[in-house]
Write a protein that holds these residues in place. Structure first.
Motif, PDB file in Angstrom:
ATOM      1  N   LEU A  34       0.815  -1.231   0.000  1.00 35.99           N
ATOM      2  CA  LEU A  34       0.000   0.000   0.000  1.00 35.99           C
ATOM      3  C   LEU A  34       0.840   1.267   0.000  1.00 35.99           C
ATOM      4  O   LEU A  34       0.283   2.369  -0.081  1.00 35.99           O
ATOM      5  N   HIS A  35       2.165   1.131   0.092  1.00 36.04           N
ATOM      6  CA  HIS A  35       2.971   2.362   0.170  1.00 36.04           C
ATOM      7  C   HIS A  35       4.424   2.092  -0.221  1.00 36.04           C
ATOM      8  O   HIS A  35       5.198   1.513   0.548  1.00 36.04           O
ATOM      9  N   VAL A  36       4.786   2.531  -1.421  1.00 38.57           N
ATOM     10  CA  VAL A  36       6.161   2.310  -1.882  1.00 38.57           C
ATOM     11  C   VAL A  36       6.600   3.491  -2.754  1.00 38.57           C
ATOM     12  O   VAL A  36       5.836   3.962  -3.599  1.00 38.57           O
ATOM     13  N   HIS A  37       7.829   3.961  -2.516  1.00 36.00           N
ATOM     14  CA  HIS A  37       8.380   5.065  -3.320  1.00 36.00           C
ATOM     15  C   HIS A  37       9.300   4.467  -4.384  1.00 36.00           C
ATOM     16  O   HIS A  37      10.469   4.161  -4.094  1.00 36.00           O
ATOM     17  N   ALA A  38       8.810   4.356  -5.611  1.00 33.98           N
ATOM     18  CA  ALA A  38       9.612   3.745  -6.685  1.00 33.98           C
ATOM     19  C   ALA A  38      10.958   4.452  -6.913  1.00 33.98           C
ATOM     20  O   ALA A  38      11.983   3.784  -7.076  1.00 33.98           O
ATOM     21  N   SER A  62       5.819  -1.376   2.046  1.00 29.62           N
ATOM     22  CA  SER A  62       7.272  -1.579   2.143  1.00 29.62           C
ATOM     23  C   SER A  62       7.962  -0.255   2.460  1.00 29.62           C
ATOM     24  O   SER A  62       9.013  -0.217   3.061  1.00 29.62           O
ATOM     25  N   ASP A  63       7.355   0.858   2.023  1.00 27.01           N
ATOM     26  CA  ASP A  63       7.943   2.193   2.155  1.00 27.01           C
ATOM     27  C   ASP A  63       9.414   2.233   1.758  1.00 27.01           C
ATOM     28  O   ASP A  63      10.231   2.860   2.428  1.00 27.01           O
ATOM     29  N   ILE A  64       9.739   1.576   0.650  1.00 29.35           N
ATOM     30  CA  ILE A  64      11.064   1.791   0.043  1.00 29.35           C
ATOM     31  C   ILE A  64      11.285   3.293  -0.048  1.00 29.35           C
ATOM     32  O   ILE A  64      10.367   4.003  -0.469  1.00 29.35           O
ATOM     33  N   SER A  82      -0.877  10.012   0.987  1.00 29.33           N
ATOM     34  CA  SER A  82       0.113  10.907   1.588  1.00 29.33           C
ATOM     35  C   SER A  82       0.695  10.256   2.848  1.00 29.33           C
ATOM     36  O   SER A  82       0.530   9.050   3.052  1.00 29.33           O
ATOM     37  N   HIS A  83       1.368  11.067   3.646  1.00 29.23           N
ATOM     38  CA  HIS A  83       1.963  10.596   4.902  1.00 29.23           C
ATOM     39  C   HIS A  83       1.268  11.277   6.079  1.00 29.23           C
ATOM     40  O   HIS A  83       0.843  12.432   5.965  1.00 29.23           O
ATOM     41  N   LEU A  84       1.219  10.580   7.204  1.00 29.19           N
ATOM     42  CA  LEU A  84       0.526  11.137   8.375  1.00 29.19           C
ATOM     43  C   LEU A  84       1.177  10.668   9.681  1.00 29.19           C
ATOM     44  O   LEU A  84       1.400   9.462   9.877  1.00 29.19           O
ATOM     45  N   ALA A 121       0.090   6.882   4.999  1.00 27.44           N
ATOM     46  CA  ALA A 121       1.162   6.007   5.470  1.00 27.44           C
ATOM     47  C   ALA A 121       1.556   6.380   6.894  1.00 27.44           C
ATOM     48  O   ALA A 121       1.600   7.562   7.240  1.00 27.44           O
ATOM     49  N   HIS A 122       1.796   5.368   7.697  1.00 23.01           N
ATOM     50  CA  HIS A 122       2.409   5.416   9.025  1.00 23.01           C
ATOM     51  C   HIS A 122       1.422   5.519  10.190  1.00 23.01           C
ATOM     52  O   HIS A 122       1.223   4.548  10.901  1.00 23.01           O
ATOM     53  N   CYS A 123       0.864   6.717  10.465  1.00 24.51           N
ATOM     54  CA  CYS A 123      -0.091   6.855  11.584  1.00 24.51           C
ATOM     55  C   CYS A 123       0.482   6.246  12.871  1.00 24.51           C
ATOM     56  O   CYS A 123      -0.181   5.480  13.572  1.00 24.51           O
TER      57      CYS A 123
HETATM   58 FE    FE Z   1       6.663   6.996   2.459  1.00 25.72          FE
END
Ligand code: FE
Ligand code: GUN
Length: 452
Positions: free
Chosen positions: A93-97, A341-343, A249-251, A290-292
Motif C-alpha cells: 500500500l505504500h512504496v516510493h519507486a 514496504s515504504d522503500i 500521503s503521509h501522516l 502512510a504510518h499513523c
Molecule cells: Fe513513504
C-alpha cells in the motif's frame, strides 16, 4: 520440476512464452482451475485453509475454493501445483519507486534530515529520463518477481518520469496506483515546484495523460503537509473532485514532523485535519495515509469514520527511528489497514518481510512500551498483506467468491525440515522465510504474469 512441466502443458494456451505475452497485451477473459494448498483470509482473525484444494478462476474472478472440484468446472484447464501453497497476491500500500536505488543504505538519520540529505537528492535525478528509464526498469522488474500483485506507488514531481513508470508497470501486468508527487514549499530548489498553480496544472496534464493506461491508475500525491502550501492542497482538492481520483500521503510518522505541522497549520485540530480541511481525507475521496504512528484519539476516530486506509510500514518506522504504530488498535476498531514496504525507508520490496516485521515490532512495542496494545498475530498480518490492503482496489486480496483473481504459488520444499508440518505451519514459515526464489507463479486479475 514435474509439476511445472505439467502446469505448462496443461495451461490454457499451452506455451509459456505465448501466455506471458498474450495475457499482458490483451486483457483476455480467463477460465481455469488452480490446485494446491489454498490459504486466504476472510477477516483479520479468520484464516481459511483448504488442503489439496481447488480455487476456480472464472472470467478473471474467483468463483470459489473447493475440496472437490464441482462438475461445472471439470472442463476448465487445470494448473496443478500439487503440494505447493496458493495464496492471494500480496498488496504493497505504500512504496516510493524512485527511492529504490538507495534501498538498504542511508539509515542513519530521522525523517526530515533523511529526506533532505538523501531522498530529495535521489528523487531530483528523475528529471533525467535516461536515469528514470534505467532505475524504473530495475524497480519494475524486481516488483514483478516479488509476491506483490498490487501496489500503490509514489513517483516524483516529474510528469514524464512518472508516466514512464506507469507504462512499465502496465507492461509488467502489475495492477497499481501511481502518483506524480506534489511539493511546492520547504523543499530544496532543485526539487520544488514553481508555484501551487504550476504544480496543479502539471498534475492535471498528468491525469489526462494517464487515461491511456488500463491497469495502472493515477492517485493524487501531495507528499505531506510540510511540503504543500494551503493553496496547493486547495487546488488538488478541486482536481480530486473533478477527476474523482484517490489520494495518498503521509501522516503522523515522526514526533518532530507533527510539531512542524502544528506550526505550519495554525487552527488545525491535528495533522489529519490539515488534509481533511481540504476534503483530502477519506469519505468521498478514497485515501491512504502512510504510518499513523502517533495519531491521537481524534485523528484515529476521523480515519475510522471516514474510511481512511492506514498503510502500516514497520520496517521504515524502525529504520528512521520513527516508532511503532498501534496497529492492533486499528484492527480492533475495524479500520482499513494494509502493509507498505515504504522503500527506501524500508529496505525491501518483500511484503513477507513486512508481515514478519509487523509482528516483531508489535511485540517489542508491547513488551517495552505499552502493555495495553497487544502484539499482532500471524493471521492478522496475513490479512493486512492481502485482503486488508486489497480492499483499496475493490474486491481484491481474498479467494472469496467474486474477488478479482490475484494469486501467488509458493514452493517451500526447498526450506528443509525433518518433521511433519501442517499447512498452517508452512504458511507461517513462508511469512518468515520466503523470498522471490520460492515464487513459482503469479496471477494478477486472472492473468498469469509470471511462471518459473
Ligand atoms: Fe513513504
Ligand atoms: N514523508 C514525506 N516524504 C516521505 C518519504 O519519502 N518517506 C517517508 N518514510 N516519509 C515521508
Amino acid at each position: 520440476m514435474l509439476h511445472l512441466v505439467h502446469s505448462i502443458i496443461q495451461s490454457p494456451v499451452g506455451y509459456k512464452w505465448f501466455i506471458w505475452n498474450r495475457v499482458i497485451e490483451e486483457n483476455t477473459v480467463r477460465n481455469y482451475v488452480v490446485k494446491g494448498n489454498i490459504c486466504y483470509s476472510k477477516s483479520s482473525n479468520e484464516l481459511c485453509i483448504v488442503e489439496n484444494g481447488y480455487v476456480v478462476c472464472e472470467e478473471n474472478k474467483c468463483a470459489g475454493v473447493f475440496h472437490e472440484l464441482p462438475e461445472a468446472y471439470e472442463d476448465f484447464p487445470l494448473y496443478d501445483y500439487s503440494d505447493h501453497m496458493i495464496i492471494p497476491g500480496l498488496v504493497d500500500l505504500h512504496v516510493h519507486a524512485p527511492q529504490y536505488p538507495f534501498r538498504g543504505m542511508a539509515m542513519d538519520l530521522e525523517l526530515i534530515d533523511w529526506l533532505n540529505t538523501y531522498t530529495f537528492v535521489e528523487e531530483a535525478k528523475y528529471a533525467n529520463l535516461d536515469y528514470a528509464e534505467k532505475a524504473y526498469d530495475i524497480f519494475v522488474d524486481d516488483l514483478k518477481h516479488s509476491a506483490t500483485t498490487r501496489a500503490v506507488v509514489f513517483g516524483t514531481i516529474h510528469n514524464d518520469a512518472t508516466l514512464l513508470l506507469m507504462e512499465k508497470l502496465e507492461k509488467a501486468g502489475i495492477a497499481s496506483y501511481v502518483g506524480k508527487v506534489n511539493m511546492d514549499r520547504n523543499s530544496p530548489e532543485y526539487l520544488c515546484e514553481e508555484s501551487a498553480e504550476q504544480s496543479a496544472k502539471a498534475t492535471e496534464q498528468w491525469l489526462i495523460a494517464s487515461e491511456r493506461f488500463e491497469n495502472v491508475k493515477p492517485i493524487l500525491t501531495p507528499r505531506f503537509t510540510p511540503s504543500c502550501t494551503d493553496e496547493l492542497l486547495e487546488r488538488l482538492s478541486q482536481l480530486q473532485k473533478k477527476y474523482k481520483v484517490p489520494v495518498q500521503s503521509h501522516l503522523s510518522e515522526n514526533l518532530g514532523e507533527i510539531e512542524w505541522v502544528k506550526e505550519l497549520c495554525p487552527g488545525t485540530k491535528n495533522y489529519g485535519d490539515s488534509y481533511d480541511r481540504y476534503d483530502l481525507f477519506g469519505n468521498d475521496c478514497p485515501t491512504i495515509m502512510a504510518h499513523c504512528v502517533y495519531s491521537d484519539e481524534a485523528e484515529v476516530e476521523m480515519m475510522r469514520k471516514q474510511n481512511v486506509f492506514v498503510a502500516h510500514c514497520p520496517e521504515s518506522n524502525a529504520n528512521l527511528s520513527s516508532g511503532v504504530a498501534p496497529v492492533k488498535n486499528y484492527l480492533k476498531k475495524n479500520m482499513k489497514v494494509g502493509l507498505g514496504s515504504d522503500i527506501a525507508a524500508g529496505s525491501t520490496l518483500s511484503i513477507f518481510k513486512a508481515m514478519a516485521m509487523a509482528v516483531q515490532c508489535s511485540k517489542l512495542r508491547w513488551r517495552l512500551y505499552d502493555q495495553y496494545v497487544e502484539p499482532l498475530t500471524v493471521e492478522e498480518v496475513f490479512y493486512m498483506a492481502t485482503k486488508g490492503g486489497g480492499e483499496f482496489f475493490g474486491k481484491v486480496g481474498s479467494f472469496e467468491e467474486g474477488y478479482e483473481f490475484d494469486a501467488v504459488v509458493l514452493e517451500d520444499v526447498s526450506l528443509r525440515h525433518p518433521q511433519e508440518l501442517t499447512v498452517k505451519e508452512r504458511l507461517e514459515r513462508m511469512i518468515y522465510l520466503a523470498d522471490d526464489k520460492n515464487i513459482l507463479a503469479k496471477f494478477v486479475n486472472g492473468n498469469k504474469i509470471l511462471e518459473k
